[in-house]
Design a protein around this motif. Structure first.
Motif, mmCIF file in Angstrom:
data_model
loop_
_atom_site.group_PDB
_atom_site.id
_atom_site.type_symbol
_atom_site.label_atom_id
_atom_site.label_comp_id
_atom_site.label_asym_id
_atom_site.label_seq_id
_atom_site.Cartn_x
_atom_site.Cartn_y
_atom_site.Cartn_z
ATOM 1 N N ASP A 1 -29.161 79.973 -54.241
ATOM 2 C CA ASP A 1 -29.064 79.057 -53.086
ATOM 3 C C ASP A 1 -29.909 77.810 -53.313
ATOM 4 O OD1 ASP A 1 -27.414 80.668 -51.764
ATOM 5 O OD2 ASP A 1 -28.792 81.192 -50.126
ATOM 6 N N TYR B 1 -42.385 92.470 -42.567
ATOM 7 C CA TYR B 1 -41.668 91.583 -41.645
ATOM 8 C C TYR B 1 -41.403 92.303 -40.312
ATOM 9 C CZ TYR B 1 -37.988 88.477 -39.905
ATOM 10 O OH TYR B 1 -37.240 87.629 -39.124
ATOM 11 N N ASP B 2 -40.875 93.520 -40.399
ATOM 12 C CA ASP B 2 -40.596 94.288 -39.179
ATOM 13 C C ASP B 2 -41.904 94.619 -38.461
ATOM 14 O OD1 ASP B 2 -37.914 94.226 -39.755
ATOM 15 O OD2 ASP B 2 -37.994 96.071 -40.936
ATOM 16 N N GLN C 1 -41.740 84.934 -33.253
ATOM 17 C CA GLN C 1 -40.885 84.567 -34.371
ATOM 18 C C GLN C 1 -41.733 84.611 -35.647
ATOM 19 O OE1 GLN C 1 -39.212 80.638 -33.859
ATOM 20 N NE2 GLN C 1 -37.823 80.857 -35.584
ATOM 21 N N ASN D 1 -38.285 78.463 -47.747
ATOM 22 C CA ASN D 1 -37.388 79.190 -48.660
ATOM 23 C C ASN D 1 -37.912 79.172 -50.102
ATOM 24 O OD1 ASN D 1 -36.859 76.452 -48.759
ATOM 25 N ND2 ASN D 1 -34.664 76.680 -49.097
ATOM 26 N N PRO E 1 -36.831 84.028 -51.485
ATOM 27 C CA PRO E 1 -35.637 84.334 -50.692
ATOM 28 C C PRO E 1 -35.872 85.505 -49.726
ATOM 29 C CG PRO E 1 -35.091 84.092 -53.029
ATOM 30 C CD PRO E 1 -36.584 84.094 -52.934
ATOM 31 N N HIS E 2 -35.617 85.257 -48.425
ATOM 32 C CA HIS E 2 -35.845 86.283 -47.400
ATOM 33 C C HIS E 2 -35.167 85.831 -46.112
ATOM 34 C CE1 HIS E 2 -38.165 88.610 -44.350
ATOM 35 N NE2 HIS E 2 -38.159 89.526 -45.300
ATOM 36 N N ARG E 3 -34.812 86.798 -45.246
ATOM 37 C CA ARG E 3 -34.107 86.437 -44.018
ATOM 38 C C ARG E 3 -34.960 85.596 -43.068
ATOM 39 N NH1 ARG E 3 -35.423 91.970 -43.156
ATOM 40 N NH2 ARG E 3 -35.927 92.529 -41.005
ATOM 41 N N SER E 4 -36.247 85.516 -43.298
ATOM 42 C CA SER E 4 -37.108 84.694 -42.446
ATOM 43 C C SER E 4 -37.097 83.216 -42.858
ATOM 44 C CB SER E 4 -38.550 85.206 -42.552
ATOM 45 O OG SER E 4 -39.006 85.057 -43.888
ATOM 46 N N ASN E 5 -36.430 82.893 -43.979
ATOM 47 C CA ASN E 5 -36.449 81.503 -44.469
ATOM 48 C C ASN E 5 -35.852 80.561 -43.431
ATOM 49 O OD1 ASN E 5 -35.593 82.246 -47.995
ATOM 50 N ND2 ASN E 5 -37.513 82.441 -46.901
ATOM 51 N N THR E 6 -36.659 79.616 -42.969
ATOM 52 C CA THR E 6 -36.238 78.684 -41.918
ATOM 53 C C THR E 6 -36.500 77.238 -42.325
ATOM 54 O OG1 THR E 6 -36.882 80.379 -40.318
ATOM 55 C CG2 THR E 6 -36.566 78.172 -39.430
#
Ligand code: R5P
Length: 291
Positions: A12, A255-256, A265, A270, A273-278
């Motif tokens: 990405d 994270y959880d 939040q 980024n 790479p992780h779902r928290s990347n904003t």
């Protein structure tokens, strides 16, 4: 024209860089055999080319051999230069012998990498006792800073932010972020008793009760530094905080755990790479890779 290569997981970010820079993409297959050994196959000609390799160095032990095989291969194939773009640079935290007999891994790792690549570009490396990467890297090594990008995100998304740095080391970036975001900040005292045993003291925060606490740190690893801070903020009757890490390593379900601990939040750049990347740092890197 330079060639951009992505190591697995960084596609990405590499594509974003490719669009911004209009450099060609190089192709390589990198995988592990069932026994854990690395396999590297170059699929693009590299003769006479300057190469940019995007490969973060979180979990460095799983990548370092592929990286060394790759760099040796492309040199043999006539590449002119190899620049490693490692948005997160691992092995920076063991910067001294805390106990007798320990390896100062940051030095050994830096020496090894310096022997195989020509230049290093990274973002906010954990510089604590080292003031600069040149103390341990013998190749040109550039540390970029996500400070302004993080500050802009906070300014645009958080109402009345109060920036909180968990320890004295964090002052260097939290104070800068606060300056750019035009927000107040507090630096806490942290004592680390072990990997997951962290004690944090929160000074008098009463005057900021109407602010939104924004915990800012360079790395979120086990999350214990931030969880401990959240506990104290709750006890002080503060609003629920937002947690911002430049690099989200998130070891062992951190994270959880942070969300469960009461963060409104949890977000990161980024770089890993992780779902928290904003917060997108591709502009920062692209600027640096321009000729
Ligand atoms: C430490 O020196 C760093 O700046 C971070 O505070 C630390 O890496 C966070 O680690 P953890 O999430 O495991 O508490």
């Amino acid at each position: 024209m330079p060639l951009l290569f992505s190591f697995p997981g960084y596609e990405d970010l590499t594509q974003k860089l490719q669009k911004k820079l209009n450099y060609n993409l190089g192709h390589v297959t990198i995988r592990h055999f069932p026994d854990g050994e690395s396999f590297v196959q170059l699929l693009s000609p590299v003769q006479g080319k300057d190469l940019f390799i995007v490969c973060g160095l979180e979990n460095p032990d799983t990548k370092i051999m592929s990286l060394l095989f790759f760099s040796n291969l492309v040199k043999e194939m006539g590449a002119k230069s190899i620049t490693l773009v490692a948005p997160y640079l691992g092995y920076m935290r063991q910067d001294k012998q805390f106990h007798e007999g320990e390896s100062i891994t940051s030095k050994v790792f830096a020496k090894l990498l310096s022997q195989h690549i020509d230049r290093l570009i990274t973002i906010d490396p954990h510089l604590h006792r080292y003031k600069s990467l040149s103390e341990i890297y013998s190749i040109p090594a550039t540390a970029l800073h996500a400070t302004e990008i993080v500050a802009r995100w906070i300014q645009e998304n958080i109402e009345r932010p109060l920036l909180i740095g968990p320890d004295s080391e964090s002052k260097q970036w939290v104070s800068e972020v606060a300056k750019f975001a035009k927000a107040p900040y507090l630096i806490l005292q942290k004592i680390r008793h072990g990997d997951k045993n962290v004690e944090v003291s929160v000074p008098n925060v009463e005057m900021y009760k109407t602010h939104t606490p924004v915990l800012v740190d360079d790395i979120i690893s086990t999350g214990h530094t931030m969880m401990e801070t959240i506990k104290h903020l709750k006890a002080a009757g503060m609003k629920t905080p937002v947690c911002v890490g430049v690099h989200g390593i998130f070891a062992e379900g951190a994270y959880d755990d942070l969300e469960k601990a009461g963060a409104t939040q949890v977000l990161t750049c980024n770089t890993v790479p992780h779902r928290s990347n904003t917060i997108d740092i591709s502009d920062l890197i692209a600027e640096c890779l321009k000729p």
